[in-house]
Design a protein around this motif. Structure first.
Motif, PDB file in Angstrom:
ATOM      1  N   ARG A  15       0.844  -1.196   0.000  1.00 21.63           N
ATOM      2  CA  ARG A  15       0.000   0.000   0.000  1.00 21.63           C
ATOM      3  C   ARG A  15       0.878   1.245   0.000  1.00 21.63           C
ATOM      4  O   ARG A  15       1.796   1.357   0.821  1.00 21.63           O
ATOM      5  CB  ARG A  15      -0.904   0.003   1.232  1.00 21.63           C
ATOM      6  N   PHE A  16       0.596   2.128  -0.920  1.00 20.25           N
ATOM      7  CA  PHE A  16       1.323   3.405  -0.980  1.00 20.25           C
ATOM      8  C   PHE A  16       0.435   4.501  -0.435  1.00 20.25           C
ATOM      9  O   PHE A  16      -0.743   4.591  -0.799  1.00 20.25           O
ATOM     10  CB  PHE A  16       1.703   3.724  -2.417  1.00 20.25           C
ATOM     11  N   ARG A  17       0.995   5.320   0.430  1.00 18.00           N
ATOM     12  CA  ARG A  17       0.219   6.462   0.914  1.00 18.00           C
ATOM     13  C   ARG A  17       0.439   7.638  -0.031  1.00 18.00           C
ATOM     14  O   ARG A  17       1.400   7.624  -0.810  1.00 18.00           O
ATOM     15  CB  ARG A  17       0.629   6.819   2.344  1.00 18.00           C
ATOM     16  N   PRO A  18      -0.414   8.648   0.019  1.00 18.38           N
ATOM     17  CA  PRO A  18      -0.165   9.826  -0.836  1.00 18.38           C
ATOM     18  C   PRO A  18       1.024  10.621  -0.307  1.00 18.38           C
ATOM     19  O   PRO A  18       1.432  10.430   0.837  1.00 18.38           O
ATOM     20  CB  PRO A  18      -1.448  10.641  -0.703  1.00 18.38           C
ATOM     21  N   GLN A  87       8.442   1.749   6.837  1.00 20.08           N
ATOM     22  CA  GLN A  87       9.185   2.733   7.611  1.00 20.08           C
ATOM     23  C   GLN A  87       8.205   3.633   8.373  1.00 20.08           C
ATOM     24  O   GLN A  87       6.998   3.618   8.109  1.00 20.08           O
ATOM     25  CB  GLN A  87      10.080   3.561   6.699  1.00 20.08           C
ATOM     26  N   THR A  88       8.752   4.386   9.302  1.00 26.61           N
ATOM     27  CA  THR A  88       7.897   5.268  10.096  1.00 26.61           C
ATOM     28  C   THR A  88       7.164   6.256   9.182  1.00 26.61           C
ATOM     29  O   THR A  88       7.752   6.758   8.218  1.00 26.61           O
ATOM     30  CB  THR A  88       8.765   6.032  11.119  1.00 26.61           C
ATOM     31  N   SER A  89       5.921   6.472   9.498  1.00 25.87           N
ATOM     32  CA  SER A  89       5.015   7.367   8.762  1.00 25.87           C
ATOM     33  C   SER A  89       4.757   6.911   7.326  1.00 25.87           C
ATOM     34  O   SER A  89       4.504   7.709   6.455  1.00 25.87           O
ATOM     35  CB  SER A  89       5.501   8.819   8.797  1.00 25.87           C
ATOM     36  N   SER A  90       4.811   5.604   7.125  1.00 23.92           N
ATOM     37  CA  SER A  90       4.459   5.095   5.798  1.00 23.92           C
ATOM     38  C   SER A  90       2.994   4.660   5.761  1.00 23.92           C
ATOM     39  O   SER A  90       2.474   4.302   4.711  1.00 23.92           O
ATOM     40  CB  SER A  90       5.360   3.911   5.438  1.00 23.92           C
ATOM     41  N   GLY A  91       2.322   4.690   6.909  1.00 30.16           N
ATOM     42  CA  GLY A  91       0.888   4.380   6.918  1.00 30.16           C
ATOM     43  C   GLY A  91       0.530   3.061   7.577  1.00 30.16           C
ATOM     44  O   GLY A  91      -0.540   2.521   7.325  1.00 30.16           O
ATOM     45  N   LYS A  92       1.408   2.535   8.423  1.00 27.94           N
ATOM     46  CA  LYS A  92       1.101   1.255   9.096  1.00 27.94           C
ATOM     47  C   LYS A  92      -0.084   1.424  10.049  1.00 27.94           C
ATOM     48  O   LYS A  92      -1.057   0.681   9.967  1.00 27.94           O
ATOM     49  CB  LYS A  92       2.314   0.770   9.901  1.00 27.94           C
ATOM     50  N   THR A  93       0.051   2.413  10.917  1.00 24.23           N
ATOM     51  CA  THR A  93      -1.029   2.614  11.886  1.00 24.23           C
ATOM     52  C   THR A  93      -2.306   3.036  11.175  1.00 24.23           C
ATOM     53  O   THR A  93      -3.403   2.639  11.558  1.00 24.23           O
ATOM     54  CB  THR A  93      -0.600   3.663  12.922  1.00 24.23           C
ATOM     55  N   HIS A  94      -2.132   3.818  10.126  1.00 21.62           N
ATOM     56  CA  HIS A  94      -3.295   4.229   9.343  1.00 21.62           C
ATOM     57  C   HIS A  94      -4.022   3.001   8.797  1.00 21.62           C
ATOM     58  O   HIS A  94      -5.246   2.921   8.812  1.00 21.62           O
ATOM     59  CB  HIS A  94      -2.821   5.137   8.202  1.00 21.62           C
TER      60      HIS A  94
HETATM   61  P1  ADP Z   1       3.261   4.772  10.604  1.00 22.62           P
HETATM   62  O1  ADP Z   1       2.323   4.134  11.556  1.00 22.62           O
HETATM   63  O2  ADP Z   1       3.737   3.852   9.545  1.00 22.62           O
HETATM   64  O3  ADP Z   1       4.372   5.430  11.278  1.00 22.62           O
HETATM   65  P2  ADP Z   1       1.035   6.484  10.097  1.00 22.62           P
HETATM   66  O4  ADP Z   1       0.006   5.468   9.846  1.00 22.62           O
HETATM   67  O5  ADP Z   1       1.023   7.106  11.422  1.00 22.62           O
HETATM   68  O6  ADP Z   1       2.450   5.872   9.828  1.00 22.62           O
HETATM   69  O7  ADP Z   1       0.909   7.532   8.940  1.00 22.62           O
HETATM   70  C1  ADP Z   1       1.579   8.780   8.935  1.00 22.62           C
HETATM   71  C2  ADP Z   1       0.644   9.840   8.396  1.00 22.62           C
HETATM   72  O8  ADP Z   1       0.289   9.568   7.060  1.00 22.62           O
HETATM   73  C3  ADP Z   1      -0.634   9.909   9.201  1.00 22.62           C
HETATM   74  O9  ADP Z   1      -0.978  11.239   9.406  1.00 22.62           O
HETATM   75  C4  ADP Z   1      -1.660   9.271   8.291  1.00 22.62           C
HETATM   76  O10 ADP Z   1      -2.943   9.856   8.457  1.00 22.62           O
HETATM   77  C5  ADP Z   1      -1.111   9.530   6.916  1.00 22.62           C
HETATM   78  N1  ADP Z   1      -1.432   8.441   5.997  1.00 22.62           N
HETATM   79  C6  ADP Z   1      -0.867   7.244   5.997  1.00 22.62           C
HETATM   80  N2  ADP Z   1      -1.381   6.452   5.024  1.00 22.62           N
HETATM   81  C7  ADP Z   1      -2.301   7.196   4.396  1.00 22.62           C
HETATM   82  C8  ADP Z   1      -3.195   6.951   3.290  1.00 22.62           C
HETATM   83  N3  ADP Z   1      -3.214   5.760   2.661  1.00 22.62           N
HETATM   84  N4  ADP Z   1      -4.024   7.918   2.926  1.00 22.62           N
HETATM   85  C9  ADP Z   1      -4.000   9.100   3.571  1.00 22.62           C
HETATM   86  N5  ADP Z   1      -3.185   9.381   4.598  1.00 22.62           N
HETATM   87  C10 ADP Z   1      -2.345   8.462   5.022  1.00 22.62           C
END
Ligand code: ADP
Ligand code: MG
Length: 915
Positions: A15-18, A87-94
């Motif tokens: 999954r790629f985040r924006p 990696q951190t802030s790649s959208g895992k928690t999201h």
């Molecule tokens: P991680 O847990 O990998 O460190 P996060 O899930 O916290 O990363 O994501 C970092 C930021 O990017 C958050 O603010 C989140 O809302 C945003 N984000 C991540 N994935 C997406 C996505 N697919 N669409 C929109 N925003 C996203």
């Protein structure tokens, strides 16, 4: 216990985040190009996964595509795991959590929580579910319970099936999605409270949410259980760092050993050498051992940033995903078999085993034959091995040397393949054999274990009884002893009191003596003093010569002297006696003292003895109390044990009776089922017959129609006939006419010939007229011929039809009769079917009533979620709302649904009978 093993690869989804705001502002390039729904191209290199989600994918799409199935699997008794890696802030928690309370933005975990309960409510009503959740994190190789902040360093243990689990972590029973969400909220708030820098902490820790689902079929007692791990991993950038810099490696490893060993485990598994997979290197790999190459359906989300700034990290993440994709898991249903099922399984496996052994023997024999170059006999047509040679032996073809070699080569190759296949098959069979043997062994060991356990329990009970008896005997002895001691004690006390009395007497005597002696001393002293005074006076008088002994009174003096001497001697003797008495008294006093001392010594020894005895008594009473207490405990124990024993006996009896009852009921049910089946069969057959009759009726109708059409035709033909008759008449007339015409013609010809003769006699003119006449004549003759032909044809047709007519009439009559007979049969059949149906329905009703009577407590229509209340269970989790959710059990929709179904059936039946 496992069943139905299915080997499957780990599913890897990318999954790629924006691009985020900072990246856009910095002017980073957007790297990935998406191709199809399973490929992403970065730097010209394509990476293929099970699915690739481009940046605009919604949370719901992600969930529906990938995670939804896992819920079904887990409820079907499989284990499941969903990882998020990146990696951190790649959208895992999201991806895993999203915005927990936002219906659009919520991630996988809240959706799963919702979905599980929706599924359960649509499942079999006889299933009972126990769902519990745990929530913990791993930070610096310490497992911290997020539902109990006091548990900061939990350990990993293995259960009896050697599956690792986190020992002592809090488990909350939940019965609704809301409760699950409450638990998550609680865990998250605990996590926030405990740390100072949440971002740093969350990027370095793994959070694991575990859902544990157990289900039991209330009738068959079949148990299934499934665990679902939902893992939000730490930021993966550490792994690449450890990979890059050797010096930092150790420190980094310590910071997140779990993540690096996850990488190692996945590498080891991906290489497929499998000699050693370092699961034990870290807590996380240990907990998730089953998810990686074990009994689990695993899905891994690879989360990536699209920014050119993160190019290297993204590539390494994608590579990690590629490696993980090759890992194979062997997921199987976690089924707990009942003893009966074990037995059956054992029997089945034994049977299978035997069959396989036979097959192997046969195959080996065949192989031997084949190796020896003997022809293969085709006794077993089903075996695919014989298909090779079945034809070739019978065909004789002439071929060239070259071709022959080719064919030989081919044959050799085929033989080799055959060899391989045979080997493979035998290996598989051997494996199967071994596995089934293992299973049977397992069953045997299980049975053995149970036997030994029961033996142990019996022995324990016996021991306890023995111990109790011993204790009772002991207790008796002790109480006797105590009584003796008490008696002794009493005696001693009596003695003591006696001694005390004598002592007091002696003391009184002593004081008396003291008094007497002191009085006497005083008296003696007084007397002595008096004497001394007298003496001194006397001596003074004598010394001073004051006393002038008058000579003249010497006679009187002498007298007085003798008196004095007498007095003195008297005094002397008196003094002597006094002294003697004094000495005596002193002696007596000494004696008394001695005696007193002795007595006091005796007394003190007596006191000592008393205190000793008292202590002894105290300890004895304590001991007695202890013993009493112990006895009571043991009695309690004994009671409990005997109760248990009784219960066990009872339960054994009960179980037996229940078993018999159950089996009887089962038999009955089976009987009823059979009856129902029979009735349904009958019904079906009747329906079939009905359909058949109907079809035959329709056929007959059709036939009837055709016949009537035929009849119509026949009528028409008859009409035709009439017309034909008319025609015949006409023909007759025509024939007559023709005859006359013929005659006329003859006449005419005669006339003509005569005329011709005449004309030839007169001269050869007028020939043109005769020509036209000839033509006319021939034309007429032709016409006539044709007419006669037509006429003949018509006559023939007519005769044919006449022949046909009675036959057709007969057939028509028979058809009509058959139709009538069929109609009556149909009516009868309908009546019979209706009767049968009524009877069948009555029977079904009766059976249903009986079942209802038998199980009056059983409620209807929806799967149940049991919520066992446990001591120490969180109060919030037992809110009234959750209970009401449990108690309603969503039974209403199910009821209405089944009612609707029933009504539909009823209507269909009505329609059928009407038709
Ligand atoms: P991680 O847990 O990998 O460190 P996060 O899930 O916290 O990363 O994501 C970092 C930021 O990017 C958050 O603010 C989140 O809302 C945003 N984000 C991540 N994935 C997406 C996505 N697919 N669409 C929109 N925003 C996203
Ligand atoms: Mg995160």
């Amino acid at each position: 216990m496992t069943d139905a093993v299915a080997e499957c690869n780990i599913k890897v989804l990318c999954r790629f985040r924006p691009l985020n705001q900072a990246e856009v502002l910095r002017g980073d390039r957007f790297l990935p190009t998406f191709q199809g729904d399973d490929t992403v191209i970065i730097g010209g290199k394509p990476y293929v996964f099970d699915h690739v989600f481009p940046t605009n994918t919604t949370q719901e799409q992600v969930y529906n595509t990938c995670a939804k199935q896992i819920v079904k699997d887990v409820l079907g008794g499989y284990n499941g795991t969903i990882f998020a890696y990146g990696q951190t802030s790649s959208g895992k928690t999201h991806t895993m959590e999203g915005k927990l309370h936002d219906p659009q933005q919520m991630g996988i975990i809240p959706r799963i929580a919702e979905d599980i309960f929706n599924h359960i409510f649509s499942m079999d009503e006889n299933l009972e579910f126990h769902i519990k959740v745990s929530y913990f994190e791993i930070y610096m190789e310490k497992i911290r319970d997020l539902l109990d902040v006091t548990k900061t360093n939990l350990s990993v243990h293995e259960d009896k099936n050697r599956v690792p689990y986190v020992k002592g972590c809090t488990e909350r029973f939940v019965s609704s999605p809301e409760e699950v969400m409450d638990v998550i909220d609680e865990g998250k708030s605990n996590r926030h409270v405990a740390v100072t820098n949440m971002n740093e902490h969350s990027s370095r820790s793994h959070s694991i949410f575990l859902i544990n689902i157990k289900q039991e079929h209330v009738e068959t007692e079949q148990k299934l259980c499934g665990k679902l791990y939902l893992v939000d991993l730490a930021g993966s950038e550490k792994v690449s760092k450890t990979g890059a810099a050797g010096a930092v490696l150790d420190e980094a490893k310590n910071i997140n050993k779990s993540l690096s060993s996850l990488g190692n485990v996945i590498s080891a598994l991906a290489e497929g050498t499998k000699t050693h997979v370092p699961y034990r290197d870290s807590k996380m790999t240990r907990i998730l051992q089953d998810s990686l190459g074990g009994n689990c359906r695993t899905t891994m989300f690879i989360c990536c940033s699209p920014s050119s700034y993160n190019d290297a990290e993204t590539k390494s993440t994608l590579m990690f995903g590629q490696r993980a994709k090759t890992i194979k898991n062997a997921a199987s249903i976690n089924l707990e078999l009942t003893a009966e099922q074990w037995k059956r399984k054992y029997e089945k496996e034994k049977e299978k085993n035997k069959g396989m052994r036979d097959t192997i023997q046969r195959l080996e024999l065949e192989l031997r034959r084949w190796r020896n170059g003997e022809p293969l006999h085709c006794s077993d047509e089903s075996s695919p091995l014989y298909l090779y040679n079945s034809d070739s032996s019978s065909i004789v073809v002439r071929i060239s040397e070259e071709e022959r070699q080719k064919y030989e080569e081919e044959i050799r190759k085929l033989y080799r393949q055959l060899d391989d296949k045979v080997n493979m098959h035998s290996v598989i069979w051997l494996q199967l054999l071994a596995s089934s043997r293992g299973d049977s062994d397992k069953v045997q060991t299980e049975l053995g274990r149970l036997q030994t356990e029961s033996d142990c329990a019996k022995a324990e009970v016996r021991e306890v009884l023995q111990a109790l008896e011993e204790l009772a005997v002991n207790y008796d002895q002790k109480s006797q002893e105590v009584e003796e001691k008490n008696l002794h004690n009493k005696q001693l006390a009596e003695q003591l009191s006696l001694k005390m009395v004598t002592y007091s007497h002696l003391e009184a005597e002593l004081t008396q003596m003291h008094e007497v002696s002191s009085q006497q001393r005083k008296r003696i002293a007084d007397v002595l003093n008096g004497l001394m005074k007298d003496l001194s006076e006397f001596s003074a008088i004598v010394g001073n010569g004051e006393i002038k002994l008058p000579v003249e009174i010497s006679g009187a003096i002498e007298e007085e002297f003798t008196v004095a001497r007498l007095y003195i001697s008297k005094i002397k003797s008196e003094v002597k006696s006094m002294v003697k008495r004094c000495r005596q008294l002193e002696n007596m006093q000494l004696e008394c003292h001695r005696k007193m001392e002795e007595t006091s010594r005796e007394l003190s020894s007596c006191q000592l003895l008393i205190s000793q005895h008292e202590a002894k008594i105290r300890s004895l009473t304590e001991y007695m109390q202890n013993v009493e207490h112990k006895k009571r405990q043991l009695e309690d124990n004994y009671d409990a044990l005997s109760e248990e024993f009784f219960m066990l006996q009872n339960s054994a009896l009960h179980a037996e009776s229940r078993q018999t009852q159950l089996s009887r009921l089962r038999d009955e049910i089976n009987e009823k089922q059979r009856l129902i089946d029979e009735l349904t069969d009958k019904n079906q057959s009747l329906e079939l017959e009905l359909a058949h009759v109907r079809s035959s009726l329709s056929n007959l109708k059709q036939q009837d129609d055709t016949k009537s059409a035929c009849l119509e035709q026949l009528f028409q033909k008859e009409r035709n006939e009439q017309s034909k008759q008319d025609l015949k008449r006409l023909e007759d007339t025509v024939a007559r006419e023709l005859q006359t015409l013929h005659n006329l013609r003859k006449l005419f010809v005669q006339d003509l010939t005569t005329r011709v003769k005449k004309s030839t006699e007169i001269g050869p003119d007028d020939s043109g007229g005769s020509n036209t006449q000839k033509q006319k004549i021939s034309f007429l003759e032709n016409n006539l011929d044709q007419l006669t032909k037509v006429h003949k044809q018509l006559v023939r047709d007519n005769a044919d039809l006449r022949c046909e007519l009675p036959k057709l009439e007969k057939r028509l009559r028979s058809t009509a009769e058959r139709v009538r007979a069929l109609e009556t049969a149909l009516k009868d059949a309908k009546q019979g079917a209706m009767n049968d149906r009524r009877r069948y329905q009555q029977e079904v009703e009766r059976i249903r009533d009986a079942m209802r009577l038998r199980y009056p407590t059983r409620r209807s229509n929806a799967a149940q979620i049991a919520k066992p209340v446990r001591p120490g269970h969180h109060v919030a989790a037992m809110s009234p709302s959750s209970f009401s959710y449990t108690s309603t059990r969503a039974s209403k929709p199910a009821t209405s649904y089944s009612n609707a179904l029933f009504q539909q059936e009823e209507q269909a039946a009505l329609q059928k009978t009407n038709t």
